[in-house]
Design a protein around this motif. Sequence first.
Motif, mmCIF file in Angstrom:
data_model
loop_
_atom_site.group_PDB
_atom_site.id
_atom_site.type_symbol
_atom_site.label_atom_id
_atom_site.label_comp_id
_atom_site.label_asym_id
_atom_site.label_seq_id
_atom_site.Cartn_x
_atom_site.Cartn_y
_atom_site.Cartn_z
ATOM 1 N N PHE A 1 0.830 -1.206 0.000
ATOM 2 C CA PHE A 1 0.000 0.000 0.000
ATOM 3 C C PHE A 1 0.868 1.261 0.000
ATOM 4 O O PHE A 1 0.637 2.198 -0.780
ATOM 5 N N GLY B 1 -8.445 -1.239 -6.152
ATOM 6 C CA GLY B 1 -7.345 -0.387 -5.736
ATOM 7 C C GLY B 1 -6.929 -0.638 -4.298
ATOM 8 O O GLY B 1 -7.701 -1.154 -3.480
ATOM 9 N N MET B 2 -5.690 -0.216 -3.962
ATOM 10 C CA MET B 2 -5.132 -0.486 -2.648
ATOM 11 C C MET B 2 -5.848 0.282 -1.547
ATOM 12 O O MET B 2 -5.992 -0.211 -0.420
ATOM 13 N N GLN B 3 -6.302 1.502 -1.807
ATOM 14 C CA GLN B 3 -7.001 2.263 -0.765
ATOM 15 C C GLN B 3 -8.252 1.532 -0.296
ATOM 16 O O GLN B 3 -8.518 1.440 0.910
ATOM 17 N N HIS C 1 0.568 3.458 -3.290
ATOM 18 C CA HIS C 1 -0.254 4.666 -3.129
ATOM 19 C C HIS C 1 0.585 5.926 -2.933
ATOM 20 O O HIS C 1 0.228 7.000 -3.421
ATOM 21 N N VAL D 1 -5.493 5.158 5.355
ATOM 22 C CA VAL D 1 -6.057 5.262 4.010
ATOM 23 C C VAL D 1 -6.187 6.722 3.585
ATOM 24 O O VAL D 1 -5.933 7.079 2.423
#
Length: 388
Positions: free
Chosen positions: A240, A362-364, A244, A298
């Motif tokens: 992440f 997506g990673m979020q 990100h 996040v």
Amino acid sequence: MQNHLPVSTASARNIALSQSQSFALPLLFTVFGMIMGSWAGRIPAMAQRVHVSHSALSMILLCGGLGAVLSYPISSRMMGSLGARKTMLVSGMALLAVLIAIGAAPTVPLLMMAVLSLGITASTFDVAVNSAATRREKQTGKPELSKLHGLGCAGGLVGATLGSLMASLHIAPATHFVMLAGPLALALYFGYSLLDATDAGEAVEKKSLSLPRGPLLFLGAIGFLGAMAEGSIADWSGVFLKAHFGASDGLAPLALSAFSVMMLLARLVGDKLKARHGARPLVTSGSMLGAAGLFFAVLSPNAYFALFGFAVAGMGMALVFPFVFSAAGAQGPAALAGVASMAYSGSLMGPPVIGAIAQGLGMQVAIAYIGVLAALIAFVASRSRLLK
């Protein structure tokens, strides 16, 4: 005419026995943590060796979860015939052999079989060592599971760090695991020899597969969700930060380090907090704190704020496993085996699920999903009658 030991001699032997007991279980938990940390730390190298994609790696990890689910009849039968102490020794030695097999597996099918065996042997050892620990809690009247799980966490950190060092030295996983197996086997046998646990079999239900029912189902659900969250953070927090925020290879692994160090520190004081406040409010409030930390990560503006979020999550979620296992163990070895099977399946199934979410959304969203799991733990824990 009966001979009696002098009072001073008997007292000295009792003190020595007590000291050996206070050393045996911490050693066994630390060894187990080192084994699992070593496996986790070399997953990328093993995946690269057999040339698997991320989706194929997810299927390999799922084999471990399946092994954990299938471990219930094995662990319950071994506990019933051998008792906790011998079950620890047999499953622990088997776990070390499986670790070597994982490192040496030349093909994907053989690696899948080895990881399946990892799930079985690790879950069986976990049931036995936690059963012995909860039995000691009953005998002494003092909570100890949090400290012991903290030592397991410390062992995991050592194992993962050693794995990173071995990788930097370009030492193959098979060689690494062979080098590790000998000293850990000696430590395991030493801990086994010191442990004062009966070798009599435990009375357990003989079922091929069983999930916890009634109030125990709440404990199993908490263990499953907690293991999903913890395992997913272990595998995906660094990814992440890198994906990100564009974190460097040196910074990205610090997400897991921040999470693990705060988890370790919280577990070292968890037993005292449990004696003062009780398990249910600590698990409930801690899980909410963990969810807040993950949501903070996040929404963070940069990687350094996200590190703080993962640290908060580690502190909040630290007491879930120790208190759930303590509550399950108080209900007997069969209850503990069922709850542990659910927990282990969660720890090995969580990362591939998070990977699928990351791939699609997506990673979020994937990390936020772990925050939702933490909030769900708090909800279930607040309704669990067995968490005391």
